[in-house]
Motif scaffolding. Structure first.
Motif, PDB file in Angstrom:
ATOM      1  N   ALA A  23       0.583  -1.090  -0.182  1.00  0.00           N
ATOM      2  CA  ALA A  23      -0.324   0.234  -0.062  1.00  0.00           C
ATOM      3  C   ALA A  23       1.670   1.689   0.026  1.00  0.00           C
ATOM      4  O   ALA A  23       2.054   1.457   0.494  1.00  0.00           O
ATOM      5  N   SER A  24      -0.296   1.975  -0.596  1.00  0.00           N
ATOM      6  CA  SER A  24       1.070   3.691  -0.788  1.00  0.00           C
ATOM      7  C   SER A  24       0.604   4.333   0.534  1.00  0.00           C
ATOM      8  O   SER A  24      -0.888   4.868   0.865  1.00  0.00           O
ATOM      9  N   GLY A  25       1.083   5.284   0.545  1.00  0.00           N
ATOM     10  CA  GLY A  25       0.328   6.716   1.792  1.00  0.00           C
ATOM     11  C   GLY A  25       1.532   6.473   2.906  1.00  0.00           C
ATOM     12  O   GLY A  25       1.187   5.202   3.378  1.00  0.00           O
ATOM     13  N   ARG A  26       0.852   7.502   3.981  1.00  0.00           N
ATOM     14  CA  ARG A  26       1.857   8.092   4.790  1.00  0.00           C
ATOM     15  C   ARG A  26       0.814   7.471   5.738  1.00  0.00           C
ATOM     16  O   ARG A  26       1.465   6.979   7.222  1.00  0.00           O
ATOM     17  N   THR A  27      -0.306   7.774   5.793  1.00  0.00           N
ATOM     18  CA  THR A  27      -0.600   6.989   7.233  1.00  0.00           C
ATOM     19  C   THR A  27      -1.623   5.567   7.021  1.00  0.00           C
ATOM     20  O   THR A  27      -2.496   5.088   7.595  1.00  0.00           O
ATOM     21  N   TYR A  28      -0.619   4.682   6.137  1.00  0.00           N
ATOM     22  CA  TYR A  28      -0.657   3.777   5.938  1.00  0.00           C
ATOM     23  C   TYR A  28      -1.697   2.525   7.939  1.00  0.00           C
ATOM     24  O   TYR A  28      -2.647   2.089   7.518  1.00  0.00           O
ATOM     25  N   SER A  29      -0.700   2.976   8.296  1.00  0.00           N
ATOM     26  CA  SER A  29      -1.217   2.535  10.013  1.00  0.00           C
ATOM     27  C   SER A  29      -2.104   3.280  10.928  1.00  0.00           C
ATOM     28  O   SER A  29      -2.609   1.852  11.245  1.00  0.00           O
ATOM     29  N   LYS A  30      -3.279   4.099   9.934  1.00  0.00           N
ATOM     30  CA  LYS A  30      -4.007   4.227  10.628  1.00  0.00           C
ATOM     31  C   LYS A  30      -5.843   3.654   9.887  1.00  0.00           C
ATOM     32  O   LYS A  30      -6.274   3.983  10.129  1.00  0.00           O
ATOM     33  N   TRP A  31      -5.123   3.311   8.835  1.00  0.00           N
ATOM     34  CA  TRP A  31      -6.545   2.448   7.929  1.00  0.00           C
ATOM     35  C   TRP A  31      -7.012   1.346   8.189  1.00  0.00           C
ATOM     36  O   TRP A  31      -6.452   0.345   9.046  1.00  0.00           O
ATOM     37  N   CYS A  32      -7.924   1.065   7.968  1.00  0.00           N
ATOM     38  CA  CYS A  32      -8.650  -0.432   8.370  1.00  0.00           C
ATOM     39  C   CYS A  32      -8.961  -1.092   6.586  1.00  0.00           C
ATOM     40  O   CYS A  32      -8.320  -0.252   5.678  1.00  0.00           O
ATOM     41  N   MET A  33      -7.878  -2.235   7.136  1.00  0.00           N
ATOM     42  CA  MET A  33      -8.008  -3.049   5.655  1.00  0.00           C
ATOM     43  C   MET A  33      -8.440  -4.600   5.811  1.00  0.00           C
ATOM     44  O   MET A  33      -8.991  -5.016   6.759  1.00  0.00           O
ATOM     45  N   GLY A  34      -8.805  -4.939   4.966  1.00  0.00           N
ATOM     46  CA  GLY A  34     -10.030  -5.905   4.214  1.00  0.00           C
ATOM     47  C   GLY A  34      -9.330  -7.171   2.427  1.00  0.00           C
ATOM     48  O   GLY A  34      -8.591  -6.847   2.067  1.00  0.00           O
ATOM     49  N   TRP A  35      -8.929  -7.977   3.324  1.00  0.00           N
ATOM     50  CA  TRP A  35      -9.374  -9.431   1.777  1.00  0.00           C
ATOM     51  C   TRP A  35     -10.762 -10.049   1.716  1.00  0.00           C
ATOM     52  O   TRP A  35     -11.600 -10.124   2.413  1.00  0.00           O
ATOM     53  N   PHE A  36     -10.768  -9.405   0.228  1.00  0.00           N
ATOM     54  CA  PHE A  36     -12.225 -10.192  -0.187  1.00  0.00           C
ATOM     55  C   PHE A  36     -11.856 -11.388  -1.151  1.00  0.00           C
ATOM     56  O   PHE A  36     -10.639 -10.818  -2.280  1.00  0.00           O
ATOM     57  N   ARG A  37     -13.151 -11.203  -1.545  1.00  0.00           N
ATOM     58  CA  ARG A  37     -12.442 -12.415  -2.688  1.00  0.00           C
ATOM     59  C   ARG A  37     -13.656 -12.534  -3.615  1.00  0.00           C
ATOM     60  O   ARG A  37     -14.787 -12.693  -3.089  1.00  0.00           O
ATOM     61  N   GLN A  38     -13.651 -13.043  -5.107  1.00  0.00           N
ATOM     62  CA  GLN A  38     -14.689 -13.100  -5.872  1.00  0.00           C
ATOM     63  C   GLN A  38     -14.482 -14.521  -7.102  1.00  0.00           C
ATOM     64  O   GLN A  38     -13.453 -14.416  -7.781  1.00  0.00           O
ATOM     65  N   ALA A  39     -15.382 -15.116  -6.741  1.00  0.00           N
ATOM     66  CA  ALA A  39     -14.977 -16.992  -7.948  1.00  0.00           C
ATOM     67  C   ALA A  39     -16.014 -16.372  -9.115  1.00  0.00           C
ATOM     68  O   ALA A  39     -17.073 -15.890  -8.982  1.00  0.00           O
ATOM     69  N   PRO A  40     -15.838 -16.826 -10.354  1.00  0.00           N
ATOM     70  CA  PRO A  40     -17.165 -16.230 -11.076  1.00  0.00           C
ATOM     71  C   PRO A  40     -18.183 -17.050 -10.832  1.00  0.00           C
ATOM     72  O   PRO A  40     -18.365 -18.227 -10.204  1.00  0.00           O
ATOM     73  N   GLY A  41     -19.041 -16.633 -11.328  1.00  0.00           N
ATOM     74  CA  GLY A  41     -20.340 -16.716 -10.972  1.00  0.00           C
ATOM     75  C   GLY A  41     -20.607 -16.934  -9.574  1.00  0.00           C
ATOM     76  O   GLY A  41     -21.930 -16.833  -9.702  1.00  0.00           O
ATOM     77  N   LYS A  42     -20.005 -15.847  -9.210  1.00  0.00           N
ATOM     78  CA  LYS A  42     -20.019 -15.668  -7.649  1.00  0.00           C
ATOM     79  C   LYS A  42     -20.294 -14.216  -7.032  1.00  0.00           C
ATOM     80  O   LYS A  42     -19.620 -13.388  -8.006  1.00  0.00           O
TER      81      LYS A  42
END
Length: 119
Positions: A23-42
């Motif tokens: 990630a870029s950005g000087r305030t990264y430590s203050k961000w909320c982060m997530g992982w998402f996924r998408q399968a074909p047709g879902k």
């Protein structure tokens, strides 16, 4: 803000992968982060999220198998994927925002994704 995922690939069932999101950005430590996924047709699915204080949350299908973490010094988010199953096959995306969204996909910033294929 730019998010760049890496680490995807093809593995056999039961295998492991480690995804990274730079990630870029000087305030990264203050961000909320997530992982998402998408399968074909879902639908787009929240996988895990981590707050700026390090608190984590996981979707039930990945509980006990995936681990989200962050290294603020490196501006990098990780997702360790263990005991992979064919149903984990999907494009995986990281997301970031200064607001807390948990596993909802209302994050402001998104990466381009990295493909995970489990056979």
């Amino acid at each position: 803000v730019q998010l760049v995922e890496s680490g995807g690939g093809s593995v056999q069932a039961g295998g492991s992968l480690r995804l990274s999101c730079a990630a870029s950005g000087r305030t990264y430590s203050k961000w909320c982060m997530g992982w998402f996924r998408q399968a074909p047709g879902k639908e787009h699915e929240g996988v895990a999220n981590i707050d700026d204080d390090g608190s984590t949350n996981y979707a039930l299908p990945v509980w006990g198998r995936f681990t989200i973490s962050r290294d603020n010094a490196k501006n990098t988010l990780y997702l360790q994927l263990n005991s992979l199953k064919p149903k984990d096959t999907a494009m995986y995306y990281c997301a970031a925002d200064k607001e807390y969204w948990g596993l909802d996909d209302d994050y402001k910033y998104w990466g381009q994704g990295t493909q995970v294929t489990v056979s």
